[in-house]
Scaffold this motif. Sequence first.
Motif, short mmCIF file in Angstrom:
data_model
loop_
_atom_site.label_atom_id
_atom_site.label_comp_id
_atom_site.label_asym_id
_atom_site.label_seq_id
_atom_site.Cartn_x
_atom_site.Cartn_y
_atom_site.Cartn_z
N MET A 214 49.81 38.24 51.15
CA MET A 214 49.17 36.74 50.89
C MET A 214 47.95 36.42 51.10
O MET A 214 46.90 35.57 50.86
CB MET A 214 50.03 35.82 51.88
N MET A 215 46.65 37.52 52.13
CA MET A 215 45.21 37.29 51.18
C MET A 215 44.80 37.87 50.55
O MET A 215 45.07 37.91 48.56
CB MET A 215 44.73 39.18 52.60
N GLU A 216 43.50 37.10 50.67
CA GLU A 216 42.71 37.41 48.92
C GLU A 216 43.18 38.93 48.83
O GLU A 216 41.72 39.41 49.71
CB GLU A 216 41.29 36.78 49.17
N GLN A 217 42.48 39.19 47.20
CA GLN A 217 42.72 40.77 47.09
C GLN A 217 41.33 40.16 45.68
O GLN A 217 41.28 39.29 45.50
CB GLN A 217 43.80 40.26 46.16
N VAL A 218 41.09 41.40 45.38
CA VAL A 218 39.94 42.08 44.41
C VAL A 218 40.81 42.99 43.47
O VAL A 218 40.97 43.48 43.62
CB VAL A 218 38.56 42.47 45.16
N LEU A 219 40.61 41.93 41.97
CA LEU A 219 40.91 42.68 41.12
C LEU A 219 39.67 43.24 40.40
O LEU A 219 39.02 42.55 39.67
CB LEU A 219 41.69 41.56 40.06
N LEU B 180 36.69 31.40 34.58
CA LEU B 180 37.23 30.44 36.50
C LEU B 180 38.16 30.01 36.61
O LEU B 180 38.85 29.32 36.86
CB LEU B 180 36.23 30.13 37.80
N ASP B 181 37.45 28.90 35.38
CA ASP B 181 38.22 27.19 35.17
C ASP B 181 39.60 27.38 34.08
O ASP B 181 40.58 27.41 34.00
CB ASP B 181 37.38 26.69 34.15
N VAL C 288 34.69 41.56 38.65
CA VAL C 288 35.77 41.66 39.43
C VAL C 288 36.03 40.13 39.51
O VAL C 288 35.62 39.31 39.31
CB VAL C 288 35.15 42.17 40.64
N VAL C 289 37.43 40.68 40.18
CA VAL C 289 38.01 38.42 40.12
C VAL C 289 38.67 38.74 41.39
O VAL C 289 39.15 39.38 41.89
CB VAL C 289 39.32 38.56 38.95
N PHE C 290 38.72 37.39 42.30
CA PHE C 290 38.72 37.41 43.80
C PHE C 290 40.07 36.24 43.05
O PHE C 290 39.39 35.03 42.83
CB PHE C 290 37.95 36.61 44.69
N PHE C 291 41.33 36.36 43.62
CA PHE C 291 42.13 35.71 43.96
C PHE C 291 43.30 35.53 44.91
O PHE C 291 43.59 37.00 46.18
CB PHE C 291 43.05 36.36 42.52
N GLN C 292 44.66 34.16 45.59
CA GLN C 292 45.31 34.76 46.50
C GLN C 292 46.24 33.53 46.08
O GLN C 292 47.04 32.94 45.53
CB GLN C 292 44.17 34.23 47.39
N ILE D 154 43.03 31.48 41.68
CA ILE D 154 41.61 32.24 41.62
C ILE D 154 39.62 31.35 41.93
O ILE D 154 39.96 30.64 41.39
CB ILE D 154 41.09 32.40 39.79
N ASN D 155 39.37 32.29 42.92
CA ASN D 155 38.47 31.84 43.89
C ASN D 155 37.50 31.90 43.07
O ASN D 155 36.59 31.25 43.10
CB ASN D 155 38.68 32.42 45.16
N ARG D 156 37.45 33.29 43.15
CA ARG D 156 35.91 33.65 41.60
C ARG D 156 36.18 34.63 40.82
O ARG D 156 37.02 35.58 40.59
CB ARG D 156 34.68 34.17 42.97
N VAL D 157 35.10 34.43 39.58
CA VAL D 157 34.91 35.41 38.53
C VAL D 157 33.45 35.89 38.65
O VAL D 157 32.93 35.21 38.28
CB VAL D 157 35.92 35.07 36.91
#
Length: 322
Positions: free
Chosen positions: A61-66, A140-141, A86-90, A154-157
């Motif tokens: 459940m933590m924010e992860q980086v792909l 991101l959208d 990179v993609v930051f998602f949770q 998705i928090n950031r791309v």
Amino acid sequence: MEFVFFILALFIILWLFASVKMVRQGYQYTIERFGRFTAVAAPGLNLYPAIVYRVGRKVNMMEQVLQIPGQEIITKDNAMVSTDGVVFFQVLDAAKAAYEVSDLYNAILNLVTTNLRTVMGSMDLDETLSKRDEINARLLDVIDHATTPWGVKINRVEIKDIRPPGDIVNAMARQMKAEREKRAAILEAEGLRASEILRAEGEKQGQILQAEGRREAAFRDAEAREREAEAEAKATQMVSEAIASGNAQAINYFIAQKYVEAVGEFARSPNAKTILFPVEATQLIGTLGGIGEIARDALGKGDAPPARTPAPRRTGPFEGNG
């Protein structure tokens, strides 16, 4: 009989131990009953009867980086560029992330790759290089909207790098150099133009000031000549009145003054090494004598000067002998 109780007690202990579910912080476990999802185990100690319940998925459940691997993309103007990101998602919903998609990471990676090609393929090369923030926002959208059913946010791309081909890089370098040389030439021309304008303005101001100075000097010279003429006229009037009243010494004073001024002008001439008087010196002496008499009359000392005592006669060895 005791052996049977021992086996039963051991089975109960093992069953209780297997029923305890310890969930680590930052994770959630899905609990399945006979293979069907029934609950989500939160971090901490959870008790679910073994054999009936089992842990389905352990969801982070933590924010992860792909990491998005590098790939070749053709832009709108048919330029080939290489990019990665990179993609930051949770995960917000463990059940959806576990059961709505079979492989969450692979699904997100393919979704990002596909949309990255779509977004960058709709732009020119210059836009892809200069509008990286716009690319990130559009990705991101799109990706956040697509992953919402999976319980993922998705928090950031972030696009890490965009690398055009070598020939395009060289062309861009030459273009940049030409642009900078053009700007330098324009700035230099503008500087010269401004310098010429300032120099012309300075010369104009200098000429104006010189003209004003000449005008002021001419005005003051005219004023001085006017004052001099007035003084001359007043002096002439006074002399004329003196002559009319019978004072002949006044005309002598006037003539002597002019005479002395004329002699002074001769003396100040730089080329006059020898001065020749056009009149006899005795006339000047007589005129100066008249000036003295005028001065004595003005001061009320009209008495005749005392007679000069004759110098004693010198005697010598040739006296009386002619």
